[in-house]
Design a protein around this motif. Sequence first.
Motif, PDB file in Angstrom:
ATOM      1  N   VAL A  33       0.846  -1.189   0.000  1.00  0.00           N
ATOM      2  CA  VAL A  33       0.000   0.000   0.000  1.00  0.00           C
ATOM      3  C   VAL A  33       0.885   1.244   0.000  1.00  0.00           C
ATOM      4  O   VAL A  33       1.752   1.410   0.856  1.00  0.00           O
ATOM      5  CB  VAL A  33      -0.945   0.017   1.212  1.00  0.00           C
ATOM      6  CG1 VAL A  33      -1.811   1.274   1.200  1.00  0.00           C
ATOM      7  CG2 VAL A  33      -1.817  -1.235   1.239  1.00  0.00           C
ATOM      8  N   ALA A  34       0.680   2.097  -0.983  1.00  0.00           N
ATOM      9  CA  ALA A  34       1.402   3.372  -1.037  1.00  0.00           C
ATOM     10  C   ALA A  34       0.597   4.482  -0.387  1.00  0.00           C
ATOM     11  O   ALA A  34       1.142   5.332   0.318  1.00  0.00           O
ATOM     12  CB  ALA A  34       1.717   3.740  -2.487  1.00  0.00           C
ATOM     13  N   ASN A  35      -0.719   4.480  -0.642  1.00  0.00           N
ATOM     14  CA  ASN A  35      -1.620   5.481  -0.065  1.00  0.00           C
ATOM     15  C   ASN A  35      -2.981   4.863   0.199  1.00  0.00           C
ATOM     16  O   ASN A  35      -3.508   4.129  -0.634  1.00  0.00           O
ATOM     17  CB  ASN A  35      -1.811   6.676  -1.001  1.00  0.00           C
ATOM     18  CG  ASN A  35      -0.573   7.523  -1.122  1.00  0.00           C
ATOM     19  OD1 ASN A  35       0.286   7.245  -1.961  1.00  0.00           O
ATOM     20  ND2 ASN A  35      -0.456   8.535  -0.284  1.00  0.00           N
ATOM     21  N   CYS A  36      -3.531   5.160   1.345  1.00  0.00           N
ATOM     22  CA  CYS A  36      -4.928   4.876   1.639  1.00  0.00           C
ATOM     23  C   CYS A  36      -5.497   6.135   2.259  1.00  0.00           C
ATOM     24  O   CYS A  36      -5.176   6.479   3.403  1.00  0.00           O
ATOM     25  CB  CYS A  36      -5.070   3.683   2.584  1.00  0.00           C
ATOM     26  SG  CYS A  36      -6.807   3.195   2.825  1.00  0.00           S
ATOM     27  N   SER A  37      -6.279   6.856   1.489  1.00  0.00           N
ATOM     28  CA  SER A  37      -6.803   8.125   1.980  1.00  0.00           C
ATOM     29  C   SER A  37      -7.978   7.896   2.917  1.00  0.00           C
ATOM     30  O   SER A  37      -8.614   6.832   2.912  1.00  0.00           O
ATOM     31  CB  SER A  37      -7.192   9.026   0.807  1.00  0.00           C
ATOM     32  OG  SER A  37      -6.024   9.460   0.121  1.00  0.00           O
TER      33      SER A  37
END
Length: 346
Positions: free
Chosen positions: A31-35
């Motif tokens: 996971v790079a980004n989870c907003s």
Amino acid sequence: MLVARFYAPGDIRLEQAPEPTPGPGQLKIAVANCSTCGTDVKISRHGHHHIRPPRVIGHEIAGRIVEAGEGVTGWAEGDRVQVIAAIPCGKCVECADGRFTVCSNQESMGYHYDGGFAEYMIIPEAVLAVDGVNRVPDNVDLAEASVAEPLACVLNGQEIAGVGEGDTVVVMGAGPIGCLHVRLARAKGAAKVYLVDLNRGRLDMSAALVEPDAAICGEETDAVAEVLRLTGGRGADLIITAAASGRAQEDALRMVARSGRISFFGGLPKDAPIIQLDANAVHYKEISIFGANGSSPAHNKRALELISSGEVPVADLITERMSLSDVHKAIETVAAGTAVKVTIQP
């Protein structure tokens, strides 16, 4: 690896967990980004009937493929991907009709399956079965890609309500969803877009980014009267209630034009879902009221295209970037409305 697990309302724990291994038909991503969004706030405070704890939450997901499980083809290590949140079954009557957003068997990432508040996660077979993994265009970074999921929901809502050339649109709610509604309405050719919020600080912060034709603070002025003034007494063609507010829904009926449309985009609290509605106004003015629920896999693909083309910019809406260890701070920042969009970078 580090994960954020929901156990009960008020009990989200940062824990170490074994790094997962993909099974047949699955993908593993870093996971790079989870907003974050208002739904994460609601889960943290009230839970959700579809979540059986402990569950890793987070559903606005983008990352890089690490490993493909047996039988999965077309993906390679390092591929940059965005993942749908709402998972239609693809088999029910609604899905057979192409109405994936009202699938009677819908599941969701972060609810039925572990989500993106983790360093690594598994994309389940159910997501791949409905083409729910999307390649991220080269000119879109992964933080922007994580915003494709809420933009997909906005796209669904505006398609249902028929936003188009020359419309005067009122967006009620100046959070990240409201900002996306303003930008998408402009991209669809709306002539005027007005943004309404009760919170002066949030309104000013968002208006400075998306530059609506008017920013109306409902705490300081009668928003209905102001919309009527701005439209010469006619009212707006479309009102989008991008806030969990029954008052906003009731006010929408008072500020919409004859033959206008209202999108009940924001759901109401489960303990207060009933509003007062003047049915005669709907009848005599021929007003259309629409619901909007989530997004389909196709909406997610189109949302990435809108971001990539520059038609709906999202990079500047990401005003806070936090580490996974700051997940509690991120959720409280969303609740306080002191940032537009907060993204977690595990």
